[in-house]
Write a protein that holds these residues in place. Sequence first.
Motif, short mmCIF file in Angstrom:
data_model
loop_
_atom_site.label_atom_id
_atom_site.label_comp_id
_atom_site.label_asym_id
_atom_site.label_seq_id
_atom_site.Cartn_x
_atom_site.Cartn_y
_atom_site.Cartn_z
N MET A 1 6.34 10.31 -8.67
CA MET A 1 6.99 9.62 -7.19
C MET A 1 7.20 8.43 -7.33
SD MET A 1 4.87 9.84 -3.54
CE MET A 1 5.15 11.16 -3.41
N LYS A 2 8.66 8.07 -7.29
CA LYS A 2 8.70 6.92 -7.89
C LYS A 2 8.67 5.79 -6.99
CE LYS A 2 11.88 8.76 -11.87
NZ LYS A 2 13.26 9.64 -12.31
N ARG A 3 9.10 6.11 -5.90
CA ARG A 3 9.28 4.90 -4.13
C ARG A 3 9.12 4.99 -3.04
NH1 ARG A 3 12.39 2.98 -0.63
NH2 ARG A 3 13.59 1.33 0.00
N VAL A 4 7.93 4.43 -2.96
CA VAL A 4 6.88 5.15 -1.48
C VAL A 4 7.25 3.75 -0.99
CG1 VAL A 4 5.03 4.81 -0.80
CG2 VAL A 4 5.58 6.45 -3.14
N ALA A 5 7.47 4.31 0.29
CA ALA A 5 7.29 3.16 1.82
C ALA A 5 5.91 2.26 2.73
CB ALA A 5 8.70 3.04 2.52
N VAL A 6 6.25 1.35 2.27
CA VAL A 6 4.81 1.72 3.24
C VAL A 6 4.90 0.60 4.62
CG1 VAL A 6 2.46 -0.01 3.29
CG2 VAL A 6 3.13 1.50 1.54
N MET A 7 4.85 1.33 5.60
CA MET A 7 5.12 0.63 6.98
C MET A 7 4.14 -0.09 7.68
SD MET A 7 8.69 1.73 6.31
CE MET A 7 8.62 1.26 8.51
N GLY A 8 3.93 -1.12 7.74
CA GLY A 8 2.41 -1.92 8.04
C GLY A 8 2.51 -3.29 7.09
N ALA A 9 1.69 -4.32 7.91
CA ALA A 9 1.81 -5.33 6.38
C ALA A 9 0.72 -6.16 6.86
CB ALA A 9 2.85 -6.37 6.52
N GLY A 10 0.01 -5.30 7.29
CA GLY A 10 -1.59 -5.74 7.83
C GLY A 10 -2.36 -5.87 6.75
N SER A 11 -3.60 -5.77 6.64
CA SER A 11 -4.52 -6.05 5.04
C SER A 11 -4.37 -4.64 4.66
CB SER A 11 -6.12 -6.00 6.02
OG SER A 11 -6.46 -7.71 6.65
N TRP A 12 -4.84 -3.55 5.38
CA TRP A 12 -4.90 -2.32 4.44
C TRP A 12 -3.34 -1.89 4.01
CZ3 TRP A 12 -6.61 0.85 1.63
CH2 TRP A 12 -6.68 1.92 0.94
N GLY A 13 -2.77 -2.04 4.91
CA GLY A 13 -1.48 -1.89 4.79
C GLY A 13 -0.82 -2.19 3.16
N THR A 14 -1.05 -3.65 3.50
CA THR A 14 -0.24 -4.45 2.04
C THR A 14 -1.25 -4.02 0.63
OG1 THR A 14 -0.40 -6.40 3.44
CG2 THR A 14 -0.73 -6.93 1.63
N ALA A 15 -2.84 -4.11 1.44
CA ALA A 15 -3.67 -3.83 -0.06
C ALA A 15 -3.28 -2.30 -1.07
CB ALA A 15 -5.38 -3.13 0.54
N PHE A 16 -3.31 -0.88 0.25
CA PHE A 16 -2.84 -0.27 -0.22
C PHE A 16 -1.55 0.23 -1.03
CE2 PHE A 16 -1.33 4.70 -0.20
CZ PHE A 16 -2.60 5.20 0.02
N ALA A 17 -0.74 -1.28 -0.23
CA ALA A 17 1.25 -0.83 -1.09
C ALA A 17 0.66 -2.14 -2.40
CB ALA A 17 1.76 -2.18 -0.97
N LYS A 18 -0.25 -2.46 -2.77
CA LYS A 18 -0.63 -3.49 -4.09
C LYS A 18 -1.28 -1.92 -4.95
CE LYS A 18 -3.49 -6.50 -6.26
NZ LYS A 18 -4.61 -5.69 -7.31
N VAL A 19 -1.86 -1.05 -4.75
CA VAL A 19 -2.52 0.09 -4.90
C VAL A 19 -1.29 0.76 -5.33
CG1 VAL A 19 -3.25 2.03 -4.78
CG2 VAL A 19 -5.47 0.49 -4.30
N LEU A 20 -0.40 1.33 -5.20
CA LEU A 20 0.05 1.69 -5.01
C LEU A 20 1.37 1.14 -6.49
CD1 LEU A 20 1.45 3.41 -1.61
CD2 LEU A 20 0.88 4.80 -3.83
N ALA A 21 2.01 0.26 -6.32
CA ALA A 21 2.67 -1.08 -6.93
C ALA A 21 1.27 -0.76 -8.01
CB ALA A 21 2.91 -2.07 -6.78
N ASP A 22 0.54 -1.01 -8.44
CA ASP A 22 -0.84 -1.70 -9.68
C ASP A 22 -1.26 0.06 -10.57
OD1 ASP A 22 -0.96 -4.31 -9.21
OD2 ASP A 22 -2.56 -3.83 -8.33
#
Length: 334
Positions: free
Chosen positions: A1-22
Amino acid sequence: MKRVAVMGAGSWGTAFAKVLADSGTDVVLWARRAEVADEITRSRVNPGYLPDTVLPANLAATHDPAKALAGAEAVVLGVPSQTLRANLAQWRSALPAGATLVSLAKGVELGTLKRMSEVVREVAGVPEDQVAVVSGPNLAKEIAAEQPTATVIACTDHDRAVDLQHACSNSYFRPYTNVDVVGCELGGACKNVIALACGMAAGLGFGDNTMASIITRGLAETARMGAALGADPLTFAGLAGLGDLVATCASPLSRNRSFGERLGRGDTVAQAQEAAHGQVAEGVKSCSSIRELAARIGVDMPITDGVHRVCHDGLDPRALTTALLGRERKAERQ
């Protein structure tokens, strides 16, 4: 899985986006407000939610939902449970065909009494095996600070769950897979309500015996609902059950625990909401839908019923304590 969209930039959305990026996944994070997306792009920080966290270079931000969704292999839905339907309806035409739809929300929808995966399937018009949920001890600030944690990715399609597992596995975040979507979602939704009760108890000055009692009996009523709806009982002994429940009930980082504590100290619901500064305590609304669902299927959930009465009927938290302790005596497993 190369590309993921995270819809929602609240605390958990942002944190999970960071997890994916890391974890090596390219991520586009959609923010409802343009200024939030612009600030993340400029400074690599989401100041309103995770001001102490520097976001990775492979995490982009946008206010344009079509741009976020274009080419995504998975779409992570990070908006509150009671707004998921309306948001997803706006995004439906731009959802990439065949993309795995992942719910981060933990709640039961008011009115329909549907779990979040059911809402996603209905609105997006996709089959059950295309929808996954993330649940477990997911305190966003701790995860963003890269403190070690484990979570559950549940999907009836085990291979999809494994693909997501690989996309978000890294040195501090360990995801497990599960096919019991029902159990994982109920654990995530009900624990918010039980955390409100624990917060009320803390606000009233009660100690660890009280907390342990509420957590344990809260888990029992959650498991009763799960059994009635076909969940695997073992799920409630795992990360999406007991793990999430303990973290949410015990941590000062828990919005539901903190909200309940304000009520226990004498704040009104309106005052507690004002003090939350826009952060959503999901259990305040979900207690009503979970209570209604329990009544529909004939399951006794006294803590959930009491939390609803405090939040929506004006019951004093002290009276809730008296009511719970004064219930008919019975065997523990009843």
